[in-house]
Design a protein around this motif. Sequence first.
Motif, PDB file in Angstrom:
ATOM      1  N   GLY A 143      60.777  41.108  38.459  1.00 44.80           N
ATOM      2  CA  GLY A 143      60.570  41.388  39.877  1.00 44.80           C
ATOM      3  C   GLY A 143      60.054  40.171  40.642  1.00 44.80           C
ATOM      4  O   GLY A 143      59.957  40.193  41.866  1.00 44.80           O
ATOM      5  N   ASN A 159      58.815  50.850  43.999  1.00 40.27           N
ATOM      6  CA  ASN A 159      58.875  52.215  43.476  1.00 40.27           C
ATOM      7  C   ASN A 159      58.393  52.351  42.034  1.00 40.27           C
ATOM      8  O   ASN A 159      58.717  53.301  41.332  1.00 40.27           O
ATOM      9  N   ARG A 160      57.642  51.381  41.560  1.00 40.75           N
ATOM     10  CA  ARG A 160      56.995  51.501  40.262  1.00 40.75           C
ATOM     11  C   ARG A 160      55.569  50.992  40.368  1.00 40.75           C
ATOM     12  O   ARG A 160      55.173  50.482  41.407  1.00 40.75           O
ATOM     13  N   THR A 161      54.807  51.141  39.303  1.00 38.98           N
ATOM     14  CA  THR A 161      53.414  50.703  39.363  1.00 38.98           C
ATOM     15  C   THR A 161      53.106  49.699  38.263  1.00 38.98           C
ATOM     16  O   THR A 161      53.719  49.715  37.202  1.00 38.98           O
ATOM     17  N   VAL A 162      52.152  48.865  38.566  1.00 32.40           N
ATOM     18  CA  VAL A 162      51.474  48.070  37.555  1.00 32.40           C
ATOM     19  C   VAL A 162      50.083  48.675  37.454  1.00 32.40           C
ATOM     20  O   VAL A 162      49.416  48.872  38.468  1.00 32.40           O
ATOM     21  N   ILE A 176      55.252  56.398  39.040  1.00 31.88           N
ATOM     22  CA  ILE A 176      54.435  56.994  37.975  1.00 31.88           C
ATOM     23  C   ILE A 176      53.149  56.211  37.775  1.00 31.88           C
ATOM     24  O   ILE A 176      53.176  54.989  37.630  1.00 31.88           O
ATOM     25  N   ILE A 177      52.022  56.899  37.716  1.00 35.58           N
ATOM     26  CA  ILE A 177      50.747  56.240  37.414  1.00 35.58           C
ATOM     27  C   ILE A 177      50.425  56.382  35.931  1.00 35.58           C
ATOM     28  O   ILE A 177      50.111  55.426  35.245  1.00 35.58           O
ATOM     29  N   GLU A 190      59.544  62.281  42.321  1.00 36.80           N
ATOM     30  CA  GLU A 190      60.090  61.097  41.688  1.00 36.80           C
ATOM     31  C   GLU A 190      59.349  59.847  42.134  1.00 36.80           C
ATOM     32  O   GLU A 190      59.857  58.743  42.017  1.00 36.80           O
ATOM     33  N   GLY A 191      58.184  60.019  42.676  1.00 35.76           N
ATOM     34  CA  GLY A 191      57.424  58.873  43.142  1.00 35.76           C
ATOM     35  C   GLY A 191      56.952  58.009  41.982  1.00 35.76           C
ATOM     36  O   GLY A 191      57.081  58.390  40.815  1.00 35.76           O
TER      37      GLY A 191
END
Lengths: 286, 286, 286, 286
Positions: free
Chosen positions: C46, C280-283, C234-235, C231-232
């Motif tokens: 990314g 649309n993803r998490t770190v 994910i944590i 679909e948000g």
Amino acid sequence: MSRTPDTWIIAAQCPSRLGTVDVLTRFLKEQRCYITELSSFDDRLGERFFIRAEFRPETDFDGEAFRQAFDPRAAEFAMDFELTAPGTRPRTVIMVSKADHCLNDLLYRYRIGQLPIDIRAVVSNHPDLEPLAAWHDLPYHHFPITPETKAQQEAHIRQVIEETGAELVILARYMQVLSPEMCTLLSGRAINIHHSLLPGFKGAKPYHQAYEKGVKLVGATAHYINNDLDEGPIITQGVEAVDHTHYPEDLVAKGRDVECLTLAKAIGYHIERRVFLYANRTVVFA
Amino acid sequence: MSRTPDTWIIAAQCPSRLGTVDVLTRFLKEQRCYITELSSFDDRLGERFFIRAEFRPETDFDGEAFRQAFDPRAAEFAMDFELTAPGTRPRTVIMVSKADHCLNDLLYRYRIGQLPIDIRAVVSNHPDLEPLAAWHDLPYHHFPITPETKAQQEAHIRQVIEETGAELVILARYMQVLSPEMCTLLSGRAINIHHSLLPGFKGAKPYHQAYEKGVKLVGATAHYINNDLDEGPIITQGVEAVDHTHYPEDLVAKGRDVECLTLAKAIGYHIERRVFLYANRTVVFA
Amino acid sequence: MSRTPDTWIIAAQCPSRLGTVDVLTRFLKEQRCYITELSSFDDRLGERFFIRAEFRPETDFDGEAFRQAFDPRAAEFAMDFELTAPGTRPRTVIMVSKADHCLNDLLYRYRIGQLPIDIRAVVSNHPDLEPLAAWHDLPYHHFPITPETKAQQEAHIRQVIEETGAELVILARYMQVLSPEMCTLLSGRAINIHHSLLPGFKGAKPYHQAYEKGVKLVGATAHYINNDLDEGPIITQGVEAVDHTHYPEDLVAKGRDVECLTLAKAIGYHIERRVFLYANRTVVFA
Amino acid sequence: MSRTPDTWIIAAQCPSRLGTVDVLTRFLKEQRCYITELSSFDDRLGERFFIRAEFRPETDFDGEAFRQAFDPRAAEFAMDFELTAPGTRPRTVIMVSKADHCLNDLLYRYRIGQLPIDIRAVVSNHPDLEPLAAWHDLPYHHFPITPETKAQQEAHIRQVIEETGAELVILARYMQVLSPEMCTLLSGRAINIHHSLLPGFKGAKPYHQAYEKGVKLVGATAHYINNDLDEGPIITQGVEAVDHTHYPEDLVAKGRDVECLTLAKAIGYHIERRVFLYANRTVVFA
């Protein structure tokens, strides 16, 4: 796992011998009882046999008559058995000190009907958890304890246990060492939860010791009380990963989650007659 | 987690003091090294600081020059550091006895390139695992041991370790107690795997003891060797659920799976310089 | 993990570029801030950089001054940053329907200080959980909903969120689909918990579908709300083993335990600024 | 769990009806067979009954005579049963492509006697894993496949399955879609392993999709083949935690460990006759 409202449970154990299954299953058939779940296990080292059946009577059913009719057959196998009616909720006393995480978890499950016990009293050596019990409409007995009053305090607890007719006593983080007499009195009907750490740590402040050692797992053990307080027969154990960022207080917090789940699981097994005690160990049909 | 082929690693520790991060990160910037992964931790009880960075040079890079240039700055903070070049595979000796589950697992990972070590020898007090080593084209040294020849046998092992220049020694179910001298020699560069059971069991036949006790979990601990053989600093721990149907031999079999995974995990952490030793415990940036 | 009472947190992200770490760590050093925990990660696919530091000022510290001083330096890297003062408890609104397992769990953690949020209101489309909120001295807003009044009901909720200045909205088993406008409004500051089953099941009665399929695991996913409701990003996710004895209602019960733990974990990460949203993803620096 | 060398297994299923347990347990008693482990389950939604018993004959025992004598009794209940002699090792064919992690794991367990199967052949559409099979003295058939030769290639495989009399076919990462005919042929006796990710991902490169989505868990499902390739009846499932540092190739690597363990577990259940197929789902007495 969930049962229909007419499901009975029978649990039995006896020495290993040809026919131990048949004596029960044939009788159930004769009584027109349909077996919905069945587990048996023969411990070949201990030469001991264990069986548990859930069943639905297909006709009118009288528990007392069943017991009396089965008694002589069981006797032939030196079989101890216990019959549990649908909807049975054992009379229960919960013992706590100041920590409320297990109590809160149990009362929640109790309130939503997930833990079918009939809580008759909450007993504590501290007053702190009275509001939590009160909110659930449960009597709360505060019996303070000092080294001098220990015998007397235990007498008070014993009285509550006797007057409520408690069949089950849950030590939900009750931080006092019970006397040998008390342990004997509660043998087989009292469930305790305590930390279990790898390697094992004896003595005070176990989580501090675990921190010093740099453990990467913290766990909890739910077990029956016997006269060897924290060493009674294990019902179930849980564990969670930790790392170097967990200071002692963090290990304690992590331990709380494991303790709640592990204790609730053990009580569930006990209530459903899934746990058999034998030779200081358990057979659990989970 | 996976890295580009030009990724270096630096790992360092020193006493807690303002500037411990900056001294390293500023230097990396000056050297035009782009940090792709960074972890630091300050142990406020131990007053010790740990840092690990993965970085990609954006220009020509000379490891030795880097070391020499960083040395004086690190010295100001009494900082020990270790720089690891891309593709570094530590020279490794694996010690085994008869059980081959850990060896088989390690050699598989080695073979498919998942375990970047340079295995120089497999050493054993038994001949049994020679074919397994041979299939992987690895030299196998069989040094039998008796109470009388222990010193001599260890001398042979020491010789292999020295001649191969082993930076890492893996005790993959080596069932002999090492002498204190050997433990000291291998301190910080030898990883052992042993069972960990709840509660802890000392002495012979631990799985039999665990069976008698009716444990519901079996686990494994991977740790560095120090002069207290099975009590060295823990790197990682694993655990699996068991029940009453597990006879001692079943607990042992279950233990095998946990041991394989736990040992491989620990070695992975070690190779990637994720493990810091301090005061008989570890910090692991997992 | 536990922090001293003077510990600040800074979390930042920006495009990948040499110096992203240094710009922050150098500034912290200049401001005489001692970094106690630090994590950074560069997503090479990314091309995005993430960093989080916990630090203790060694001198007088003014958060606003810090922000202003750091602003121009961050701007050079197109870096977004967020500074969080010690003891910050985000103003929170919890949304529920009838199921109370998550609410009960959250309020317990809140009550014992394990969940540092400032709960300003509990909002529901049903009156059922009012007593639970009341026992914790929390305002409870009952906004019934029908297909006809949905827009109006959401307006009421929006009003509560605005009037309380809620920085965090927790959907603790709120069983209504939010409108796209609501999702957009809450984007990045609302956390939802929902089942996650293998394989995935769309449509009504997912646990019944999972039962029909004979799944052996049930899980839960905690995620941020975005305009694609379930679909948000994910944590965190949790999972528990099940078997054929689990009827649909048993899967649901098992799901409850996983949901409680997974939601609480996700909220903990969020509060501690461990979660970064991107593409649309998490770190998550867990 | 471990059994004495004279332990037989009987597994049966039939429609729910009073007497389903008794018909078997009474017969075993009559035949002087001591039941060492017994599980039965009645699926009240499917109205189907399942039972499995391990038993030790206390007298001379003839399996064929047992079968014939029990047949008419079973027929009364429309009961299908299967009797398995001690030491039975099903003739097995393993199908692979290029990935060898599952094959290596299975062959290791096979070699140490932990997986009692009689491997008659390893079949592959690639030559790569021939040396691994050869080291274990196993015949290896390389049948290349192209879109044009698919039917022909499957014919070759079918021939191996028929000639070896394979009772069990293990798809240990065989990366070809089987034809409907092949699926039907192998129905109920072929076990496949495939990834299972949350949420589910269809189509190519599932791990890349999972990475894009930022999943926090990766899993594997072992299931029987039916005519709906990756959707056959689930035997068991495993899962492992991952995070943002896992690039697609790291998710794949993590998946390997889960796949090995999950596949081996499923095969173990199958061999021990613990798995019952019914209505596209399984009952597993684990």
